[in-house]
Motif scaffolding. Structure first.
Motif, short mmCIF file in Angstrom:
data_model
loop_
_atom_site.label_atom_id
_atom_site.label_comp_id
_atom_site.label_asym_id
_atom_site.label_seq_id
_atom_site.Cartn_x
_atom_site.Cartn_y
_atom_site.Cartn_z
N TYR A 19 0.81 -1.21 0.00
CA TYR A 19 0.00 0.00 0.00
C TYR A 19 0.85 1.27 0.00
O TYR A 19 0.35 2.36 -0.24
N THR A 20 2.13 1.15 0.32
CA THR A 20 3.00 2.33 0.30
C THR A 20 3.89 2.34 -0.93
O THR A 20 4.78 3.17 -1.05
N ALA A 61 3.17 17.29 1.40
CA ALA A 61 3.16 16.29 0.33
C ALA A 61 2.80 14.91 0.88
O ALA A 61 2.05 14.15 0.25
N ASP A 62 3.32 14.60 2.05
CA ASP A 62 3.08 13.30 2.69
C ASP A 62 1.60 13.12 3.05
O ASP A 62 1.01 12.07 2.81
N ALA A 94 -0.93 10.34 1.49
CA ALA A 94 -1.54 9.38 2.42
C ALA A 94 -3.06 9.42 2.33
O ALA A 94 -3.73 8.37 2.37
N LEU A 95 -3.62 10.63 2.19
CA LEU A 95 -5.08 10.77 2.12
C LEU A 95 -5.64 10.14 0.84
O LEU A 95 -6.74 9.57 0.85
N THR A 96 -4.92 10.25 -0.24
CA THR A 96 -5.45 9.79 -1.53
C THR A 96 -5.06 8.35 -1.86
O THR A 96 -5.28 7.89 -2.99
N ALA A 97 -4.48 7.65 -0.88
CA ALA A 97 -4.12 6.23 -1.09
C ALA A 97 -5.16 5.33 -0.45
O ALA A 97 -5.66 5.61 0.64
N ASN A 98 -5.51 4.23 -1.12
CA ASN A 98 -6.44 3.25 -0.55
C ASN A 98 -5.73 2.41 0.50
O ASN A 98 -4.58 2.00 0.33
N LYS A 152 -10.98 4.12 2.80
CA LYS A 152 -11.09 4.40 1.38
C LYS A 152 -10.35 5.69 1.05
O LYS A 152 -10.36 6.64 1.83
N ALA A 153 -9.73 5.72 -0.10
CA ALA A 153 -8.96 6.90 -0.50
C ALA A 153 -9.86 8.12 -0.64
O ALA A 153 -10.99 8.03 -1.13
#
Length: 456
Positions: free
Chosen positions: A285-286, A402-403, A407-411, A416-417
């Motif tokens: 996921y990262t 940026a981090d 992080a917010l837009t990743a599932n 949920k993203a």
């Protein structure tokens, strides 16, 4: 290898004999002239690596002989040592004014003469056939600098802008580059950066000539690889001495060591990148998170008009910001669900672990604060040290924005993203309280311009 050729000009046969005897013991070929006129005629017919002349002689004196030698394009690079009985300051001063490489009094000649001869011959050998690239959009500056260098024994090639100079450098590989900063087409900063980024040119000493004394610019250029900084107007002798020093064997060794250091840093970055990839392989996921954060951080830094060297280092820091997660155990790092307070306390140690990994590496010293503090918040409720506001390093503030976005837009399995718009609203709500307002503003401007490209 040919022996050095030295011309001794003195109306005293005894002085000439003593000097000749000493020099020949050191495999130096010597020619004798009994006065200044004969000595001048010899210099016009033959090449000499060094001329040693008395001052008071029939016909023309040593000062005039030195002047004639320095005014002749064919002999102006020949070093001259003046050997005189006169110790008065004004006579010594005049000797240097007419271009003498050294002024030695005869009562000290037995002790001082040969060391000076060796130094001058070594310097002459060092400079012979050395090519200097002089870059300045001022024709007057180019003419003055080139004339001074040629008189000192250098070969010179010139250019009026960085773009032309870079092309010349690639074709000729000069031994030294002297460059102005403010020039058309390509300025000295960009020119220096391109030279240092070219493996075939990066070993060349690079000297900046500038009419300004901006310390920040100096530090930036020195960090980029410039070897020295001369502020206009400078004395030509100062320039020649700087050039000689930069081309000395000692400095060449330093440059070689710097090249080794750069290669080692490249290998080191490769190793660290491998660690990041190993980390991202542990947690699918990262995957790509560090690249995205680095890309966004660079855009934010550029929008804040930060120096290019800072932008480059911020990119390094952003790529390594989560390096410490390599030390977080799998049951915490890979947990498919919200973390308990105890587990979160473990996760909060990853900036510290990252800083500890980078700590022993001198070249990473400047990026450690950004890695260590990228989870601090403006209100002091971040970690690991609870810093507030201006206590948080700017590089860390940039990476933080940026981090958070990535992080917010990743599932995640438990989350949920966010959509892009929702994430932008969240970040806007957190400016001042948690995130740096200036960094958020720059980020918002970046996303207006680059968001489609960045998301792709």
């Amino acid at each position: 290898m040919h022996n050095p050729q030295v011309l001794i000009v003195d109306d005293s046969k005894t002085i000439r004999s003593v000097i000749c005897s000493q020099l020949r013991k050191h495999s130096i070929d010597v020619t004798e002239a009994m006065d200044g006129i004969q000595g001048l005629n010899f210099t016009r017919k033959n090449h000499y690596d060094l001329v040693i002349t008395d001052v008071t002689m029939p016909g023309i004196d040593g000062y005039q002989l030195c002047t004639e030698i320095k005014n002749n394009p064919q002999t102006q690079s020949t070093p001259v040592i003046i050997l005189s009985s006169n110790e008065k300051h004004e006579h010594i001063e005049r000797g240097f004014e007419v271009g003498a490489a050294a002024y030695i009094t005869k009562n000290k000649a037995y002790k001082d003469l040969f060391p000076y001869i060796k130094e001058v011959l070594d310097r002459s050998k060092l400079l012979r056939d050395r090519l200097v690239l002089v870059v300045d959009d001022s024709k007057y500056i180019v003419k003055v600098v080139a004339s001074g260098l040629i008189a000192a024994g250098f070969k010179v090639i010139t250019a009026s802008d960085g773009e032309t100079a870079y092309g010349i450098a690639k074709e000729t590989t000069p031994d030294l580059i002297l460059s102005d900063i403010n020039m058309p087409k390509m300025d000295g900063i960009k020119f220096c950066e391109k030279v240092q980024n070219n493996p075939q040119l990066s070993h060349i000493p690079f000297v900046i000539m500038s009419s300004g004394g901006d310390r920040r610019t100096m530090r930036e250029l020195l960090h980029k690889g410039a070897s020295a900084f001369l502020v206009k107007p400078f004395n030509i002798d100062q320039l020649v001495i700087t050039a000689e020093k930069l081309l000395s064997d000692h400095f060449q060794i330093i440059l070689q060591q710097r090249e080794i250091f750069k290669k080692e840093r490249t290998l080191l970055m490769g190793s660290i990148t491998s660690l990041i990839q190993a980390l991202e392989a542990r947690d699918s996921y990262t995957k790509g998170h560090s690249d995205t954060v680095a890309k966004l951080s660079v855009k934010i830094a550029e929008k804040l008009t930060m120096p290019s060297n800072d932008v480059e280092r911020i990119e390094f820091a952003a790529r390594l910001h989560d390096l410490g997660k390599i030390g977080i155990r799998d049951d915490v790092l890979l947990k498919n669900g919200p973390l308990t307070d105890e587990e979160f306390s473990v996760i909060k140690q990853h900036p510290v672990h990252g800083a500890e990994i980078l700590g022993p590496i001198p070249s990473m010293e400047d990026i450690i604060p950004a890695v260590l503090h990228h989870h601090e918040k403006m209100n002091g409720r971040g970690y690991p040290h609870g810093l507030t506001g201006y206590e948080i390093p700017l590089w860390a503030k940039i990476i933080s924005v940026a981090d958070v976005y990535d992080a917010l837009t990743a599932n995640r399995p438990y989350k949920k993203a966010f959509t892009h718009q929702t994430a932008m609203e969240f970040i806007d709500d957190k400016k001042t309280e948690e995130l740096c307002p200036d960094c958020v503003k720059a980020f918002q401007e970046v996303m207006k311009e680059y968001q489609p490209k960045l998301l792709n």
